[in-house]
Scaffold this active site. Sequence first.
Site: not given
Length: 268
Positions: A165, A216, A243
């Site tokens: 991320s 995601d 995610h």
Amino acid sequence: MNFLRNRLVVLGLVLLATLLLYLLLPSIRQGSMEPSLEAQRIGLMVTPPPPIPTINVSIRTGQLPGDPPLFFREALPVDAAGRQILPRLQVVLLHGQAFTSKTWEELGTMALLATNGYQALAMDLPGYGKSPNSEALKTDQNRVDLLSRFMESLGVRAAVLLSPSMSGHYSIPFLMKNSAQLHGFIPIAPVGTKSYSPQQYQNIQTPTLIVFGALDTNLGAQSQKSLLQLPNRSVLKLEGARHACYMDKPREFHQGLIEFLSTLKRDV
């Protein structure tokens, strides 16, 4: 009289049959369960999970000086007897916006890496956990330099960079500029992938494991589209995961992680 005698005989037979059924019922029940237990064993043999660490792995902490100072956690590789050994590779673990280096300790990732012969180094990125923020990190080159400083200071010579991320702000520019320093790259739905051209991705030869959660559909799907342009890549899609897919499916994530690392060169 004969009628009464016959009734007693029938009643005795019923009681005897009931007693025999009671005595035999546990073994019958156990026998009926054995096929399902065997099926479970067969299922586990088909897809074995990574070995659960059975020895105590020490996680030490430290802080590198500089602007900013960088807090980190380290797990050194050990053999089956708990003795320290030379690392096969050195895995540098970054983190997402909602997490810190402690995430990898609590998830068991650092201990798993250590017991499989890898040195694990998890950093608190600037502004997270115990690493203070800094105004000196405004450009991609600044962030690349920070990762280079971290690795050089800790003697990392055979790095595998794991980046979920938000940490893509650091890892993707590092991949583009210093891919020759990486023995492997594990992006987990990182940010910043759209900033580079297909040709830039195609020029990178670093072995890469692209990880994302099937649920995601935002950053995971977006980053995958860019990262699939890397020529030397494989994909780990975690079904039913969001995610932060490694948090939703840690067992499957750890299995894919260890399998990928086992394919990389080990020339530390």
